[in-house]
Design an enzyme around this catalytic site. Structure first.
Site, PDB file in Angstrom:
ATOM      1  CG  ASP A  97      41.830  11.481-164.171  1.00 10.13           C
ATOM      2  OD1 ASP A  97      42.685  10.844-164.878  1.00 10.13           O
ATOM      3  OD2 ASP A  97      40.832  11.752-162.922  1.00 10.13           O
ATOM      4  CE1 TYR A 143      38.881  11.993-157.219  1.00 13.32           C
ATOM      5  CE2 TYR A 143      38.554  11.315-159.565  1.00 13.32           C
ATOM      6  CZ  TYR A 143      39.062  11.927-158.459  1.00 13.32           C
ATOM      7  OH  TYR A 143      40.396  12.385-158.950  1.00 13.32           O
ATOM      8  CE  LYS A 166      43.625  10.103-161.240  1.00 12.89           C
ATOM      9  NZ  LYS A 166      42.229  10.240-161.085  1.00 12.89           N
ATOM     10  CG  HIS A 190      44.025   9.744-155.613  1.00  6.61           C
ATOM     11  ND1 HIS A 190      43.155   9.258-156.110  1.00  6.61           N
ATOM     12  CD2 HIS A 190      44.689  11.126-156.238  1.00  6.61           C
ATOM     13  CE1 HIS A 190      42.205  10.387-156.258  1.00  6.61           C
ATOM     14  NE2 HIS A 190      43.453  11.283-156.558  1.00  6.61           N
TER      15      HIS A 190
END
Ligand code: NAD
Length: 278
Positions: free
Chosen positions: A46, A51, A76, A109
């Protein structure tokens, strides 16, 4: 080899119920952490554009020698890319960064109901396009509350395959999980360990002692027995291996209940109704 159960989503696709989370793993540490996870038997990663480590996740998958089809990859949509043209560009960039030609799962997200004139429906319809053209095998949402899901149901064609929401023993999300179950939306429990906050709980420690397992293993087992999908994060090799070593024991129905009763409706992360960070 650990047998990780598959969950069948509402479109017939399957997802490994346990995966590896990568939030707050620095890009420099990501390739090694994901490689360690893949060696330990994880087959579901994931990540997210926000990120900042998609490229390194892709690198670890390529270095592993595993076939693309053997690793389930989720990413996402960035909060700054909800408008349809931006979302299309951001999706292309995620594929490129990861070095893949499809994603197994792509999520909005955050709903950001106070941004973009509250229009997460146009964003969702853009994801429907990625699903229809086959570049996203499944599409879903993250941090959507019941009213956001109801609105998608009323104003679009495809029911999200998953809702990725914060769940842990101090935030059991009874109503939202029930709504998802009623509408065949699989629940992915993010921060399943409450970012470590629930691991000192005396009830969890007592159950862990009885099971001869660690508190983290007990909490992850609790999620799995409730039917949710989890992807704990760690950069510590022993913990990465411990977090997948949860298929040789079970919790009794009473133990599951004791842990569920720890609920305090306490979030570690932001409230999706007001979160507006771009
Ligand atoms: P988590 O609940 O997985 O906790 C991670 C922390 O718990 C680690 O940093 C470590 O301190 C501790 N830990 C991990 N394994 C342990 C072990 N075996 N023993 C003791 N301590 C241990 O938190 P998370 O990373 O926030 O959540 C997991 C994943 O969920 C993320 O990596 C990300 O992929 C996803 N996520 C999604 C959202 C979203 O908005 N959709 C938000 C947060 C996280």
């Amino acid at each position: 080899m650990t047998a990780i159960p598959d969950i069948t989503l509402n479109n017939g696709q399957t997802i490994p119920q346990l995966g590896f989370g990568t939030y707050l793993i620095e890009p420099d540490d990501t390739t090694v952490a994901v490689a360690t996870a893949l060696q330990a038997g994880y087959r579901h990663i994931d990540t997210a554009e926000m990120y900042g480590n998609e490229q390194e996740v892709g690198e670890a998958i390529r270095q592993s020698g595993l076939d693309r089809s053997e690793v389930y990859v989720t990413s996402k949509l960035s909060n700054d890319a909800h408008r349809p043209d931006d979302a299309r560009r951001a999706f292309d960039e995620s594929l490129k960064a990861l070095g893949v030609d499809y994603l197994d799962l792509f999520l909005i997200h955050w709903p950001l109901p106070t941004r973009y004139d509250g229009d997460y429906v146009s964003t969702w319809k853009t994801l429907e396009g990625f699903y229809r053209d086959g570049r996203a095998r499944s599409i879903g949402v993250s941090n959507f509350q019941r009213r956001h899901l109801r609105r998608l149901r009323g104003e679009s064609d495809i029911i999200p395959a998953v809702d990725q929401i914060e769940v842990n023993p101090y935030l059991t999300q009874t109503e939202l999980r029930r709504f998802c179950a009623e509408h065949q939306i699989a629940v992915e429990a993010w921060s399943p360990l409450g970012q470590g906050n629930v691991l000192d709980d005396p009830e969890i420690i007592a159950i862990a002692r009885r099971a001869a397992k660690t508190p983290a293993q007990v909490v992850l087992r609790w999620h799995l027995q409730r039917g949710d999908i989890v992807f704990p994060k760690s950069v510590t090799p022993d913990r990465i291996r411990d977090n997948i070593d949860i298929f040789d024991f079970g919790l009794s129905a009473e133990e599951v209940e004791v842990i569920s009763a720890l609920n305090r409706d306490e979030r570690t992360g932001p409230d999706p109704d007001t979160f507006d960070m771009i």
